[in-house]
Write a protein that holds these residues in place. Structure first.
Motif, mmCIF file in Angstrom:
data_model
loop_
_atom_site.group_PDB
_atom_site.id
_atom_site.type_symbol
_atom_site.label_atom_id
_atom_site.label_comp_id
_atom_site.label_asym_id
_atom_site.label_seq_id
_atom_site.Cartn_x
_atom_site.Cartn_y
_atom_site.Cartn_z
ATOM 1 N N THR A 1 58.633 2.148 33.877
ATOM 2 C CA THR A 1 59.741 3.060 33.589
ATOM 3 C C THR A 1 59.177 4.476 33.601
ATOM 4 O OG1 THR A 1 59.370 3.018 31.204
ATOM 5 C CG2 THR A 1 60.880 1.341 32.113
ATOM 6 N N LEU A 2 60.032 5.448 33.781
ATOM 7 C CA LEU A 2 59.573 6.838 33.764
ATOM 8 C C LEU A 2 58.954 7.190 32.417
ATOM 9 C CD1 LEU A 2 62.422 8.646 35.714
ATOM 10 C CD2 LEU A 2 60.085 8.295 36.457
ATOM 11 N N ASP A 3 59.542 6.679 31.346
ATOM 12 C CA ASP A 3 59.025 6.976 30.006
ATOM 13 C C ASP A 3 57.625 6.423 29.786
ATOM 14 O OD1 ASP A 3 61.321 8.347 29.310
ATOM 15 O OD2 ASP A 3 62.253 6.612 28.348
ATOM 16 N N ARG A 4 57.304 5.342 30.453
ATOM 17 C CA ARG A 4 56.016 4.690 30.277
ATOM 18 C C ARG A 4 54.900 5.351 31.095
ATOM 19 N NH1 ARG A 4 54.867 -0.857 32.485
ATOM 20 N NH2 ARG A 4 52.706 -0.973 31.888
ATOM 21 N N MET A 5 55.265 6.104 32.107
ATOM 22 C CA MET A 5 54.272 6.766 32.957
ATOM 23 C C MET A 5 53.605 7.912 32.206
ATOM 24 S SD MET A 5 56.337 7.376 36.476
ATOM 25 C CE MET A 5 57.259 6.039 37.206
ATOM 26 N N PRO A 6 52.345 8.189 32.535
ATOM 27 C CA PRO A 6 51.739 9.413 32.009
ATOM 28 C C PRO A 6 52.577 10.619 32.443
ATOM 29 C CG PRO A 6 50.078 8.020 33.055
ATOM 30 C CD PRO A 6 51.416 7.419 33.370
ATOM 31 N N GLY A 7 52.710 11.589 31.564
ATOM 32 C CA GLY A 7 53.543 12.763 31.855
ATOM 33 C C GLY A 7 53.143 13.494 33.117
ATOM 34 N N VAL A 8 51.853 13.565 33.381
ATOM 35 C CA VAL A 8 51.394 14.236 34.599
ATOM 36 C C VAL A 8 51.908 13.479 35.823
ATOM 37 C CG1 VAL A 8 49.355 14.816 35.983
ATOM 38 C CG2 VAL A 8 49.370 15.297 33.532
ATOM 39 N N ASP A 9 51.762 12.159 35.817
ATOM 40 C CA ASP A 9 52.210 11.358 36.961
ATOM 41 C C ASP A 9 53.717 11.480 37.161
ATOM 42 O OD1 ASP A 9 49.576 10.606 36.914
ATOM 43 O OD2 ASP A 9 49.957 8.472 36.621
ATOM 44 N N ARG A 10 54.452 11.380 36.074
ATOM 45 C CA ARG A 10 55.908 11.461 36.147
ATOM 46 C C ARG A 10 56.355 12.770 36.801
ATOM 47 N NH1 ARG A 10 56.803 10.088 31.295
ATOM 48 N NH2 ARG A 10 56.434 12.121 30.362
ATOM 49 N N ASN A 11 55.755 13.865 36.386
ATOM 50 C CA ASN A 11 56.174 15.151 36.918
ATOM 51 C C ASN A 11 55.616 15.436 38.304
ATOM 52 O OD1 ASN A 11 58.028 16.361 34.918
ATOM 53 N ND2 ASN A 11 56.326 15.854 33.566
ATOM 54 N N LEU A 12 54.444 14.910 38.619
ATOM 55 C CA LEU A 12 53.944 14.984 39.997
ATOM 56 C C LEU A 12 54.886 14.246 40.942
ATOM 57 C CD1 LEU A 12 50.096 14.304 39.908
ATOM 58 C CD2 LEU A 12 51.252 16.245 40.935
ATOM 59 N N LEU A 13 55.304 13.057 40.517
ATOM 60 C CA LEU A 13 56.240 12.278 41.326
ATOM 61 C C LEU A 13 57.553 13.024 41.506
ATOM 62 C CD1 LEU A 13 55.557 8.725 39.881
ATOM 63 C CD2 LEU A 13 55.158 9.461 42.246
ATOM 64 N N ARG A 14 58.014 13.692 40.465
ATOM 65 C CA ARG A 14 59.269 14.449 40.577
ATOM 66 C C ARG A 14 59.143 15.578 41.592
ATOM 67 N NH1 ARG A 14 60.329 14.491 34.074
ATOM 68 N NH2 ARG A 14 61.828 12.763 34.026
ATOM 69 N N VAL A 15 58.052 16.330 41.530
ATOM 70 C CA VAL A 15 57.862 17.443 42.466
ATOM 71 C C VAL A 15 57.803 16.910 43.901
ATOM 72 C CG1 VAL A 15 56.245 19.236 43.229
ATOM 73 C CG2 VAL A 15 56.769 18.984 40.785
ATOM 74 N N ALA A 16 56.994 15.887 44.132
ATOM 75 C CA ALA A 16 56.858 15.341 45.481
ATOM 76 C C ALA A 16 58.165 14.717 45.965
ATOM 77 C CB ALA A 16 55.736 14.311 45.523
ATOM 78 N N ALA A 17 58.864 14.009 45.088
ATOM 79 C CA ALA A 17 60.146 13.411 45.477
ATOM 80 C C ALA A 17 61.159 14.498 45.830
ATOM 81 C CB ALA A 17 60.677 12.517 44.360
ATOM 82 N N PHE A 18 61.144 15.602 45.099
ATOM 83 C CA PHE A 18 62.032 16.712 45.446
ATOM 84 C C PHE A 18 61.720 17.204 46.854
ATOM 85 C CE2 PHE A 18 62.616 21.301 45.856
ATOM 86 C CZ PHE A 18 64.006 21.362 45.777
ATOM 87 N N GLU A 19 60.430 17.392 47.157
ATOM 88 C CA GLU A 19 60.070 17.867 48.494
ATOM 89 C C GLU A 19 60.470 16.854 49.570
ATOM 90 O OE1 GLU A 19 56.446 20.949 48.246
ATOM 91 O OE2 GLU A 19 55.860 18.886 47.743
ATOM 92 N N ILE A 20 60.289 15.573 49.290
ATOM 93 C CA ILE A 20 60.625 14.528 50.268
ATOM 94 C C ILE A 20 62.138 14.438 50.486
ATOM 95 C CG2 ILE A 20 60.652 12.018 50.620
ATOM 96 C CD1 ILE A 20 57.851 12.033 49.157
ATOM 97 N N LEU A 21 62.887 14.474 49.413
ATOM 98 C CA LEU A 21 64.330 14.226 49.498
ATOM 99 C C LEU A 21 65.178 15.462 49.775
ATOM 100 C CD1 LEU A 21 64.599 11.799 46.446
ATOM 101 C CD2 LEU A 21 64.610 11.172 48.885
ATOM 102 N N PHE A 22 64.691 16.642 49.390
ATOM 103 C CA PHE A 22 65.566 17.810 49.411
ATOM 104 C C PHE A 22 65.053 19.000 50.211
ATOM 105 C CE2 PHE A 22 66.644 15.490 45.528
ATOM 106 C CZ PHE A 22 68.022 15.388 45.656
ATOM 107 N N THR A 23 63.859 18.940 50.750
ATOM 108 C CA THR A 23 63.374 20.082 51.531
ATOM 109 C C THR A 23 63.149 19.668 52.974
ATOM 110 O OG1 THR A 23 61.038 19.705 51.069
ATOM 111 C CG2 THR A 23 62.229 21.116 49.523
#
Length: 136
Positions: free
Chosen positions: A70-92
């Motif tokens: 789950t997102l809550d279970r992930m280390p905070g760094v990983d969770r937010n790295l994934l968010r940044v990269a997913a934003f670039e993949i999905l929206f840029t």
């Protein structure tokens, strides 16, 4: 470290900092813009605001592809790295998917656990596959 790598790292800092302070995602950005220390570039702002504005969709996609985590279970760094990269993949359009993955994996290698680079690569690979399937 390339310029965009620094901007991604700053975006990660802002997102992680916001979570640690109990603020909304990116909630510490206005204060960071006022102090501008370290300097906040326009691309950092784009990433932070993009993640915050699209958090619901990004988190849903990440949750779908992070099998067993789950997102809550992930280390905070990983969770937010994934968010940044997913934003670039999905929206840029100007960042190739492979570059978004490579940058996230490199930052995970530098800033997170020993297992994080392969975890981040696996989740983002699945995000790219899901994106391709929706386009087909």
């Amino acid at each position: 470290m390339g310029a965009r790598t620094k901007y991604r790292k700053r975006a990660l800092d802002v997102l992680f900092e916001s979570e640690m302070q109990g603020l909304s995602l990116g909630g510490s950005l206005p204060e960071r813009l006022v102090t501008n220390h370290p300097p906040i570039n326009a691309y950092t702002v784009t990433l932070v605001e993009g993640v915050a504005e699209n958090q619901e969709r990004i988190d849903a996609v990440l949750s779908q592809h992070a099998r067993g985590w789950t997102l809550d279970r992930m280390p905070g760094v990983d969770r937010n790295l994934l968010r940044v990269a997913a934003f670039e993949i999905l929206f840029t359009e100007d960042v190739p998917d492979a570059v978004a993955v490579s940058e996230a994996v490199e930052l995970a290698r530098e800033l997170s656990t020993d297992d994080s680079p392969s975890f981040v690569a696996g989740v983002l690979g699945a995000v790219i596959e899901g994106k391709a399937a929706q386009s087909a």
